[in-house]
Design a protein around this motif. Structure first.
Motif, PDB file in Angstrom:
ATOM      1  N   ALA A  13       0.835  -1.204   0.000  1.00  0.00           N
ATOM      2  CA  ALA A  13       0.000   0.000   0.000  1.00  0.00           C
ATOM      3  C   ALA A  13       0.872   1.257   0.000  1.00  0.00           C
ATOM      4  O   ALA A  13       0.523   2.257  -0.634  1.00  0.00           O
ATOM      5  N   THR A  14       2.024   1.203   0.677  1.00  0.00           N
ATOM      6  CA  THR A  14       2.930   2.358   0.681  1.00  0.00           C
ATOM      7  C   THR A  14       3.606   2.541  -0.668  1.00  0.00           C
ATOM      8  O   THR A  14       4.132   3.605  -0.955  1.00  0.00           O
ATOM      9  N   GLU A  15       3.573   1.491  -1.488  1.00  0.00           N
ATOM     10  CA  GLU A  15       4.159   1.555  -2.828  1.00  0.00           C
ATOM     11  C   GLU A  15       3.107   1.851  -3.896  1.00  0.00           C
ATOM     12  O   GLU A  15       3.406   1.817  -5.082  1.00  0.00           O
ATOM     13  N   GLY A  16       1.867   2.110  -3.476  1.00  0.00           N
ATOM     14  CA  GLY A  16       0.806   2.465  -4.411  1.00  0.00           C
ATOM     15  C   GLY A  16       0.034   1.291  -4.982  1.00  0.00           C
ATOM     16  O   GLY A  16      -0.665   1.445  -5.985  1.00  0.00           O
ATOM     17  N   PHE A  17       0.134   0.120  -4.375  1.00  0.00           N
ATOM     18  CA  PHE A  17      -0.594  -1.053  -4.836  1.00  0.00           C
ATOM     19  C   PHE A  17      -1.762  -1.320  -3.890  1.00  0.00           C
ATOM     20  O   PHE A  17      -1.620  -1.189  -2.678  1.00  0.00           O
ATOM     21  N   PRO A  18      -2.909  -1.747  -4.421  1.00  0.00           N
ATOM     22  CA  PRO A  18      -4.067  -2.009  -3.560  1.00  0.00           C
ATOM     23  C   PRO A  18      -3.993  -3.331  -2.805  1.00  0.00           C
ATOM     24  O   PRO A  18      -4.755  -3.548  -1.868  1.00  0.00           O
ATOM     25  N   SER A  19      -3.059  -4.215  -3.188  1.00  0.00           N
ATOM     26  CA  SER A  19      -3.013  -5.534  -2.570  1.00  0.00           C
ATOM     27  C   SER A  19      -1.592  -6.073  -2.600  1.00  0.00           C
ATOM     28  O   SER A  19      -0.752  -5.619  -3.376  1.00  0.00           O
ATOM     29  N   GLY A  20      -1.352  -7.052  -1.741  1.00  0.00           N
ATOM     30  CA  GLY A  20      -0.068  -7.736  -1.729  1.00  0.00           C
ATOM     31  C   GLY A  20      -0.230  -9.105  -1.103  1.00  0.00           C
ATOM     32  O   GLY A  20      -1.017  -9.283  -0.175  1.00  0.00           O
ATOM     33  N   ILE A  21       0.480 -10.094  -1.644  1.00  0.00           N
ATOM     34  CA  ILE A  21       0.412 -11.460  -1.107  1.00  0.00           C
ATOM     35  C   ILE A  21       1.810 -12.052  -1.045  1.00  0.00           C
ATOM     36  O   ILE A  21       2.705 -11.653  -1.788  1.00  0.00           O
ATOM     37  N   CYS A  22       1.973 -13.013  -0.137  1.00  0.00           N
ATOM     38  CA  CYS A  22       3.230 -13.747  -0.023  1.00  0.00           C
ATOM     39  C   CYS A  22       3.223 -14.903  -1.021  1.00  0.00           C
ATOM     40  O   CYS A  22       2.272 -15.674  -1.060  1.00  0.00           O
ATOM     41  N   GLU A  23       4.254 -14.986  -1.818  1.00  0.00           N
ATOM     42  CA  GLU A  23       4.427 -16.101  -2.750  1.00  0.00           C
ATOM     43  C   GLU A  23       5.859 -16.594  -2.610  1.00  0.00           C
ATOM     44  O   GLU A  23       6.798 -15.843  -2.882  1.00  0.00           O
ATOM     45  N   THR A  24       6.001 -17.830  -2.205  1.00  0.00           N
ATOM     46  CA  THR A  24       7.311 -18.459  -1.975  1.00  0.00           C
ATOM     47  C   THR A  24       8.236 -17.531  -1.187  1.00  0.00           C
ATOM     48  O   THR A  24       9.352 -17.259  -1.599  1.00  0.00           O
ATOM     49  N   PHE A  25       7.708 -17.041  -0.074  1.00  0.00           N
ATOM     50  CA  PHE A  25       8.435 -16.213   0.898  1.00  0.00           C
ATOM     51  C   PHE A  25       8.814 -14.832   0.364  1.00  0.00           C
ATOM     52  O   PHE A  25       9.587 -14.122   0.986  1.00  0.00           O
ATOM     53  N   ARG A  26       8.277 -14.438  -0.778  1.00  0.00           N
ATOM     54  CA  ARG A  26       8.506 -13.093  -1.312  1.00  0.00           C
ATOM     55  C   ARG A  26       7.202 -12.319  -1.284  1.00  0.00           C
ATOM     56  O   ARG A  26       6.136 -12.866  -1.522  1.00  0.00           O
ATOM     57  N   CYS A  27       7.288 -11.034  -1.024  1.00  0.00           N
ATOM     58  CA  CYS A  27       6.108 -10.178  -1.034  1.00  0.00           C
ATOM     59  C   CYS A  27       5.888  -9.685  -2.466  1.00  0.00           C
ATOM     60  O   CYS A  27       6.753  -9.014  -3.039  1.00  0.00           O
ATOM     61  N   MET A  28       4.716 -10.035  -3.012  1.00  0.00           N
ATOM     62  CA  MET A  28       4.369  -9.614  -4.365  1.00  0.00           C
ATOM     63  C   MET A  28       3.240  -8.603  -4.298  1.00  0.00           C
ATOM     64  O   MET A  28       2.171  -8.898  -3.768  1.00  0.00           O
ATOM     65  N   CYS A  29       3.483  -7.415  -4.806  1.00  0.00           N
ATOM     66  CA  CYS A  29       2.456  -6.374  -4.840  1.00  0.00           C
ATOM     67  C   CYS A  29       1.578  -6.632  -6.063  1.00  0.00           C
ATOM     68  O   CYS A  29       2.060  -7.001  -7.133  1.00  0.00           O
ATOM     69  N   ARG A  30       0.258  -6.407  -5.866  1.00  0.00           N
ATOM     70  CA  ARG A  30      -0.699  -6.739  -6.924  1.00  0.00           C
ATOM     71  C   ARG A  30      -1.634  -5.572  -7.213  1.00  0.00           C
ATOM     72  O   ARG A  30      -2.002  -4.820  -6.335  1.00  0.00           O
ATOM     73  N   ARG A  31      -2.029  -5.508  -8.474  1.00  0.00           N
ATOM     74  CA  ARG A  31      -3.120  -4.615  -8.909  1.00  0.00           C
ATOM     75  C   ARG A  31      -3.763  -5.242 -10.129  1.00  0.00           C
ATOM     76  O   ARG A  31      -3.159  -6.055 -10.801  1.00  0.00           O
ATOM     77  N   GLN A  32      -4.994  -4.864 -10.372  1.00  0.00           N
ATOM     78  CA  GLN A  32      -5.673  -5.413 -11.540  1.00  0.00           C
ATOM     79  C   GLN A  32      -5.088  -4.789 -12.793  1.00  0.00           C
ATOM     80  O   GLN A  32      -4.828  -3.585 -12.844  1.00  0.00           O
ATOM     81  N   CYS A  33      -4.877  -5.620 -13.806  1.00  0.00           N
ATOM     82  CA  CYS A  33      -4.315  -5.133 -15.084  1.00  0.00           C
ATOM     83  C   CYS A  33      -5.351  -4.352 -15.859  1.00  0.00           C
ATOM     84  O   CYS A  33      -6.514  -4.595 -15.775  1.00  0.00           O
TER      85      CYS A  33
END
Length: 75
Positions: free
Chosen positions: A55-75
């Motif tokens: 959220a601080t990076e401007g993304f509405p969502s984020g999930i953990c994938e294989t121990f990495r934080c992946m920021c997400r937004r709809q394309c």
């Protein structure tokens, strides 16, 4: 006893069908675009922590994938 066995099998098949079909969720809104977080430090274990950093990076969502934080937004 034979009819009871048949009804048990039918009930088990119906229950299995509902359980397996419940896991198939179709996302109607659109695809998600993902980008590794640039600010998240360490291994990612909790989606809520990842989402807060994203959220601080401007993304509405984020999930953990294989121990990495992946920021997400709809394309």
């Amino acid at each position: 006893m034979g009819s009871m066995k048949k009804s048990s099998v039918v009930l088990l098949l119906l229950l299995s069908f509902f359980l397996f079909s419940a896991g198939n969720v179709v996302e109607v809104e659109g695809k998600w675009c993902e980008k590794p977080s640039g600010k998240f430090k360490g291994s990612c274990f909790h989606n809520a922590n990842c989402a807060n950093v994203c959220a601080t990076e401007g993304f509405p969502s984020g999930i953990c994938e294989t121990f990495r934080c992946m920021c997400r937004r709809q394309c």
